[in-house]
Design a protein around this motif. Structure first.
Motif, PDB file in Angstrom:
ATOM      1  N   ASP A  99     112.175 138.403  73.522  1.00  0.00           N
ATOM      2  CA  ASP A  99     111.168 138.251  74.571  1.00  0.00           C
ATOM      3  C   ASP A  99     111.887 138.293  75.911  1.00  0.00           C
ATOM      4  OD1 ASP A  99     109.315 137.434  76.412  1.00  0.00           O
ATOM      5  OD2 ASP A  99     108.656 135.649  75.324  1.00  0.00           O
ATOM      6  N   LEU A 108     109.710 138.420  69.639  1.00  0.00           N
ATOM      7  CA  LEU A 108     108.433 138.985  70.070  1.00  0.00           C
ATOM      8  C   LEU A 108     108.407 140.422  69.619  1.00  0.00           C
ATOM      9  CD1 LEU A 108     105.827 138.786  71.856  1.00  0.00           C
ATOM     10  CD2 LEU A 108     107.219 139.619  73.743  1.00  0.00           C
ATOM     11  N   GLU A 152     101.576 137.640  69.741  1.00  0.00           N
ATOM     12  CA  GLU A 152     101.900 136.295  70.215  1.00  0.00           C
ATOM     13  C   GLU A 152     101.617 135.254  69.144  1.00  0.00           C
ATOM     14  OE1 GLU A 152     103.555 135.430  72.705  1.00  0.00           O
ATOM     15  OE2 GLU A 152     103.634 137.335  73.763  1.00  0.00           O
ATOM     16  N   ARG A 155     104.640 135.227  67.005  1.00  0.00           N
ATOM     17  CA  ARG A 155     105.742 134.489  67.619  1.00  0.00           C
ATOM     18  C   ARG A 155     105.497 132.986  67.515  1.00  0.00           C
ATOM     19  NH1 ARG A 155     107.835 134.870  73.837  1.00  0.00           N
ATOM     20  NH2 ARG A 155     105.850 133.862  74.186  1.00  0.00           N
TER      21      ARG A 155
END
Length: 226
Positions: A99, A108, A152, A155
């Motif tokens: 990320d 990510l 997301e 993650r």
């Protein structure tokens, strides 16, 4: 690449699949496995992506004897952003990358749009179905209106899986959801009067500052412990 006629598609596939015919391709289209565009006159216009899709289908049929139902499920997963690994295996969740906003906060997906089922999130994060369901129940994961999870959520699931190894359960993480919602609210408040491209740029910039501040405060607090 210019659009191809159905005859040109047969020719493009003939070396690898000499038995493919126009009728076969029309059958696969009728089954919804490929959907070429139509010209104003109604003629099929195949793209390079359509040809590769047909090649995937034909290989899966010939080499693995997959029924159309299984092939359709694999194609649907690819359409949601999963990565095809060839007809010898089902599509997989893309490999994660760093990320760029919060380098140490976890993986990510590398910017590609992807929509994952709860099962796929569990497999990719190492969580069992009950743990994924608990994260959804406590608001840590939020599937979209179509029921799928975005990158997301993956993650967040991976971070939750790491914390679970230290005995942290989903119910302990609700404060993170509340804090994130407050931070999102702040971004919306300071950018709410902007519109169009200016709004997109501002949301991106303010969001990066919020993430950087959050990470700095957490890191600072950990460095000062004891």
């Amino acid at each position: 690449m210019r659009p191809l006629t159905i005859g040109a598609v047969v020719a493009a596939l003939a070396e690898e699949h000499p038995d493919v015919t126009i009728s076969k391709i029309r059958f696969l289209e009728a089954e919804g496995l490929v959907t070429p565009e139509r010209s104003a006159a109604g003629y099929r216009r195949y793209t390079e992506a359509d040809v590769e899709r047909l090649r995937y289908v034909l290989r899966a049929q010939r080499e693995l004897f997959w029924p159309l139902k299984v092939i359709r499920e694999a194609l649907e997963a690819i359409d949601r952003g999963l990565v095809p690994t060839g007809p010898d295996a089902r599509p997989v969740v893309p490999d994660p990358g760093p990320d760029p906003d919060v380098p140490d906060a976890g993986p990510l997906l590398d910017g590609r749009p992807v929509r994952l089922t709860a099962v796929e999130v569990g497999v990719a994060s190492g969580l069992d179905p009950a743990a994924v369901a608990a994260l959804v129940d406590h608001g840590l994961l939020r599937p979209g209106a179509d029921g799928f999870h975005g990158p997301e959520d993956l993650r967040a699931a991976r971070a939750a899986a790491g914390l679970a190894r230290y005995g942290v359960e989903a119910r302990h993480l609700r404060a993170f959801r509340a804090a994130a919602d407050r931070e999102v609210g702040l971004v919306e408040q300071v950018t709410g009067t902007l519109r169009g491209a200016a709004a997109d740029r501002a949301v991106d910039e303010v969001g990066r500052h919020v993430l950087a501040l959050h990470a700095a405060l957490v890191r600072g607090g950990l460095e000062r412990r004891g």
